[in-house]
Motif scaffolding. Structure first.
Motif, PDB file in Angstrom:
ATOM      1  N   SER A 282      -7.659 109.725  79.799  1.00 50.84           N
ATOM      2  CA  SER A 282      -8.059 110.099  78.437  1.00 50.84           C
ATOM      3  C   SER A 282      -7.330 111.345  77.960  1.00 50.84           C
ATOM      4  CB  SER A 282      -9.571 110.318  78.390  1.00 50.84           C
ATOM      5  OG  SER A 282     -10.264 109.122  78.705  1.00 50.84           O
ATOM      6  N   VAL A 283      -7.040 112.268  78.878  1.00 51.94           N
ATOM      7  CA  VAL A 283      -6.238 113.439  78.515  1.00 51.94           C
ATOM      8  C   VAL A 283      -4.833 112.994  78.131  1.00 51.94           C
ATOM      9  CG1 VAL A 283      -5.176 115.562  79.388  1.00 51.94           C
ATOM     10  CG2 VAL A 283      -7.581 115.073  79.900  1.00 51.94           C
ATOM     11  N   ARG A 284      -4.283 112.070  78.891  1.00 52.81           N
ATOM     12  CA  ARG A 284      -2.927 111.583  78.609  1.00 52.81           C
ATOM     13  C   ARG A 284      -2.838 110.894  77.253  1.00 52.81           C
ATOM     14  NH1 ARG A 284      -3.467 109.869  84.126  1.00 52.81           N
ATOM     15  NH2 ARG A 284      -2.280 111.232  85.527  1.00 52.81           N
ATOM     16  N   ASP A 285      -3.871 110.097  76.913  1.00 51.45           N
ATOM     17  CA  ASP A 285      -3.794 109.366  75.632  1.00 51.45           C
ATOM     18  C   ASP A 285      -4.358 110.170  74.462  1.00 51.45           C
ATOM     19  OD1 ASP A 285      -6.623 109.058  75.503  1.00 51.45           O
ATOM     20  OD2 ASP A 285      -6.571 107.078  76.422  1.00 51.45           O
ATOM     21  N   SER A 287      -7.493 111.130  73.826  1.00 54.32           N
ATOM     22  CA  SER A 287      -8.898 110.953  73.429  1.00 54.32           C
ATOM     23  C   SER A 287      -9.789 112.049  74.018  1.00 54.32           C
ATOM     24  CB  SER A 287      -9.406 109.568  73.839  1.00 54.32           C
ATOM     25  OG  SER A 287      -9.284 109.358  75.230  1.00 54.32           O
ATOM     26  N   VAL A 288      -9.325 112.713  75.062  1.00 53.72           N
ATOM     27  CA  VAL A 288      -9.964 113.920  75.589  1.00 53.72           C
ATOM     28  C   VAL A 288      -8.956 115.056  75.442  1.00 53.72           C
ATOM     29  CG1 VAL A 288     -10.745 115.069  77.692  1.00 53.72           C
ATOM     30  CG2 VAL A 288     -11.572 112.786  77.152  1.00 53.72           C
ATOM     31  N   SER A 289      -9.392 116.144  74.844  1.00 49.86           N
ATOM     32  CA  SER A 289      -8.462 117.229  74.529  1.00 49.86           C
ATOM     33  C   SER A 289      -7.995 117.982  75.763  1.00 49.86           C
ATOM     34  CB  SER A 289      -9.127 118.205  73.551  1.00 49.86           C
ATOM     35  OG  SER A 289      -9.474 117.553  72.351  1.00 49.86           O
ATOM     36  N   ALA A 290      -8.904 118.150  76.723  1.00 54.55           N
ATOM     37  CA  ALA A 290      -8.563 118.895  77.938  1.00 54.55           C
ATOM     38  C   ALA A 290      -9.638 118.634  78.988  1.00 54.55           C
ATOM     39  CB  ALA A 290      -8.459 120.393  77.643  1.00 54.55           C
ATOM     40  N   THR A 291      -9.333 119.008  80.202  1.00 55.83           N
ATOM     41  CA  THR A 291     -10.341 119.027  81.261  1.00 55.83           C
ATOM     42  C   THR A 291     -10.115 120.278  82.101  1.00 55.83           C
ATOM     43  OG1 THR A 291     -11.411 117.742  83.030  1.00 55.83           O
ATOM     44  CG2 THR A 291      -9.015 117.654  82.944  1.00 55.83           C
ATOM     45  N   VAL A 292     -11.175 120.794  82.655  1.00 56.64           N
ATOM     46  CA  VAL A 292     -11.071 121.963  83.533  1.00 56.64           C
ATOM     47  C   VAL A 292     -11.269 121.487  84.965  1.00 56.64           C
ATOM     48  CG1 VAL A 292     -12.060 124.193  84.167  1.00 56.64           C
ATOM     49  CG2 VAL A 292     -11.836 123.569  81.758  1.00 56.64           C
ATOM     50  N   VAL A 293     -10.213 121.548  85.752  1.00 56.28           N
ATOM     51  CA  VAL A 293     -10.278 121.054  87.126  1.00 56.28           C
ATOM     52  C   VAL A 293     -10.601 122.208  88.073  1.00 56.28           C
ATOM     53  CG1 VAL A 293      -8.677 119.170  86.640  1.00 56.28           C
ATOM     54  CG2 VAL A 293      -7.799 121.308  87.578  1.00 56.28           C
ATOM     55  N   GLN A 294     -11.244 121.853  89.178  1.00 53.26           N
ATOM     56  CA  GLN A 294     -11.625 122.818  90.205  1.00 53.26           C
ATOM     57  C   GLN A 294     -10.736 122.625  91.438  1.00 53.26           C
ATOM     58  OE1 GLN A 294     -16.124 123.447  90.160  1.00 53.26           O
ATOM     59  NE2 GLN A 294     -16.003 121.447  89.187  1.00 53.26           N
ATOM     60  N   ASN A 295     -11.139 123.216  92.539  1.00 53.40           N
ATOM     61  CA  ASN A 295     -10.271 123.222  93.717  1.00 53.40           C
ATOM     62  C   ASN A 295     -11.050 122.863  94.990  1.00 53.40           C
ATOM     63  OD1 ASN A 295      -8.006 123.613  95.321  1.00 53.40           O
ATOM     64  ND2 ASN A 295      -8.130 125.852  95.288  1.00 53.40           N
ATOM     65  N   PRO A 296     -11.707 121.696  95.039  1.00 58.01           N
ATOM     66  CA  PRO A 296     -12.489 121.353  96.223  1.00 58.01           C
ATOM     67  C   PRO A 296     -11.652 121.225  97.499  1.00 58.01           C
ATOM     68  CG  PRO A 296     -12.300 119.467  94.758  1.00 58.01           C
ATOM     69  CD  PRO A 296     -11.791 120.648  94.000  1.00 58.01           C
ATOM     70  N   ARG A 297     -10.439 120.734  97.355  1.00 56.55           N
ATOM     71  CA  ARG A 297      -9.585 120.617  98.540  1.00 56.55           C
ATOM     72  C   ARG A 297      -9.271 121.998  99.115  1.00 56.55           C
ATOM     73  NH1 ARG A 297      -4.177 117.452  97.539  1.00 56.55           N
ATOM     74  NH2 ARG A 297      -3.701 119.369  96.404  1.00 56.55           N
ATOM     75  N   GLY A 298      -8.977 122.945  98.233  1.00 48.33           N
ATOM     76  CA  GLY A 298      -8.711 124.309  98.689  1.00 48.33           C
ATOM     77  C   GLY A 298      -9.929 124.959  99.302  1.00 48.33           C
ATOM     78  N   GLN A 299     -11.114 124.662  98.756  1.00 49.70           N
ATOM     79  CA  GLN A 299     -12.350 125.180  99.346  1.00 49.70           C
ATOM     80  C   GLN A 299     -12.472 124.753 100.804  1.00 49.70           C
ATOM     81  OE1 GLN A 299     -15.364 123.602  96.806  1.00 49.70           O
ATOM     82  NE2 GLN A 299     -14.881 124.948  95.083  1.00 49.70           N
ATOM     83  N   ALA A 300     -12.245 123.469 101.044  1.00 51.83           N
ATOM     84  CA  ALA A 300     -12.368 122.956 102.409  1.00 51.83           C
ATOM     85  C   ALA A 300     -11.244 123.487 103.301  1.00 51.83           C
ATOM     86  CB  ALA A 300     -12.367 121.434 102.400  1.00 51.83           C
ATOM     87  N   GLN A 301     -10.027 123.484 102.798  1.00 49.20           N
ATOM     88  CA  GLN A 301      -8.873 123.908 103.596  1.00 49.20           C
ATOM     89  C   GLN A 301      -9.008 125.364 104.041  1.00 49.20           C
ATOM     90  OE1 GLN A 301      -5.057 123.042 101.745  1.00 49.20           O
ATOM     91  NE2 GLN A 301      -4.070 124.740 102.816  1.00 49.20           N
ATOM     92  N   ILE A 302      -9.263 126.255 103.087  1.00 46.14           N
ATOM     93  CA  ILE A 302      -9.385 127.673 103.410  1.00 46.14           C
ATOM     94  C   ILE A 302     -10.704 127.941 104.123  1.00 46.14           C
ATOM     95  CG2 ILE A 302      -9.484 130.007 102.470  1.00 46.14           C
ATOM     96  CD1 ILE A 302      -6.710 128.659 102.377  1.00 46.14           C
TER      97      ILE A 302
END
Length: 362
Positions: A282-285, A287-302
């Motif tokens: 939806s961001v690409r097309d 219909s959604v202006s933006a999204t705020v992504v988090q960092n769950p992989r980094g949480q687990a890794q660190i």
């Protein structure tokens, strides 16, 4: 996210003791509560794990949720890369603090001696951390910090949810042209993180100088996608013509809002959270202006790396109970193709932050 029904019972302490005597090699805490010997200056010594063969890390989210899926892959990689004795990912079928406590005590009895937990109840999870630490286990609050001003875990590595919500609301207001009515969709009202997210959105609205009105905040709609879909459908049916912007700071409402706006032809600007495939599409097309992504992989890794250093006795926390922001990133059509590089850079920075400022290593 969900309300705790009971505090940790004496049974968890007994089981943890049993785990210590049957399956774990536990370093006894000294009178200050610190584990093992360590130099006192942060940043000295080595933060490269020397021997993690006796470290067994358990990652335990509060319940099933798509947000935690990256923890599984990160755990498998960390086990191989760090040479750990074991890494497991386990969750209860319900969001219930007592059930999570029971699962943790079972894992301790199986020999796991370092725990990364997303507590079901932010107000009660400190009791769990205190019990675990009293038995010599390394502990991390991952993905969510305890409510209040104190963190009983060795450290908390989590999204600064108030800041992330503020970023999302600012992006929505920008997409709205700086004026109009905004609706906020979010999770459980009793969750401390929800209250922080609400503050972040309110701050962004206040900064508009009255040009933006917070029309409604809808809570308790992140339990499942069906609940969120109904709430968004009802919202658009009742107030669709009055809404210029929708900001979602919870996963299921974000997916529901993205679908509903696209299908209904609503002109409301939507800013979502996280990187579900539907949201990114939806961001690409547009219909959604933006999204705020988090960092769950980094949480687990660190988180796993730091837990291994603590449990092995190689390092202690220079700042016990430190709270660390794992990062949040605004993704738009302009950067959707390469946004993951931002998270990787943040994860690299997090390791440096722990090494330089938060850990004391021998």
């Amino acid at each position: 996210m969900f309300q705790h029904k009971a505090r940790v019972s004496a049974a968890i302490v007994l089981v943890l003791l049993a785990g210590a005597s049957t399956g774990c090699t536990i370093k006894t805490s000294d009178s200050s509560g610190k584990q093992g010997a360590a130099v006192t200056k942060a940043g000295s010594g080595s933060s490269e794990l020397a021997d993690g063969s006796k470290v067994k890390v358990a990652l335990v989210p509060g319940g099933a949720h798509p947000y935690f899926q990256p923890w599984k892959k990160a755990g498998a990689r960390a086990k191989a890369n760090l040479g750990l004795g074991d890494v497991t990912y386990d969750e209860t079928s319900e969001w219930d603090q007592q059930k999570q406590n029971n699962l943790v005590s079972t894992l301790a009895a199986r020999g796991f001696n370092a725990f990364g937990l997303f507590g079901v109840s932010p107000t009660d999870i400190n009791t769990t951390f205190a019990d675990l630490k009293s038995q010599g286990f390394a502990t991390a609050s991952l993905g969510s910090c305890p409510a209040g001003k104190k963190n009983e875990a060795d450290f908390c590595l989590s999204t600064d949810v108030e800041l992330a919500a503020y970023k999302a609301a600012k992006a929505t207001i920008e997409a709205m042209g700086g004026k109009g009515s905004l609706v906020h969709l979010t999770g459980a009202d009793v969750d401390a993180n929800t209250q922080r997210r609400m503050k972040g959105v309110e701050k962004a609205v206040a900064e508009s100088g009255g040009k933006v009105k917070l029309l409604q905040t809808i809570t308790d709609i992140d339990t499942d996608l069906q609940t969120a879909q109904k709430a968004v459908s009802d919202l658009l049916a009742a107030k669709g013509s009055k809404i210029q912007g929708i900001v979602s700071t919870a996963y299921n409402p974000a997916v529901a809002a993205a679908d509903a706006v696209r299908e209904s032809g609503s002109k409301a600007k939507v800013v979502a959270i996280d990187d579900d495939a539907k949201i990114l599409s939806s961001v690409r097309d547009g219909s959604v202006s933006a999204t705020v992504v988090q960092n769950p992989r980094g949480q687990a890794q660190i988180g796993i790396w730091a837990l291994a250093l603590l449990r092995s006795g190689q390092c202690t926390m220079a700042k016990p109970g430190a709270i660390v922001d794992s990062g949040s990133f605004v993704v738009t059509k302009n950067n959707v193709a390469g946004y993951d590089a931002l998270r990787q850079d943040k994860t690299t920075d997090l390791k440096k932050q722990f090494t330089d400022r938060l850990l004391s290593c021998s």
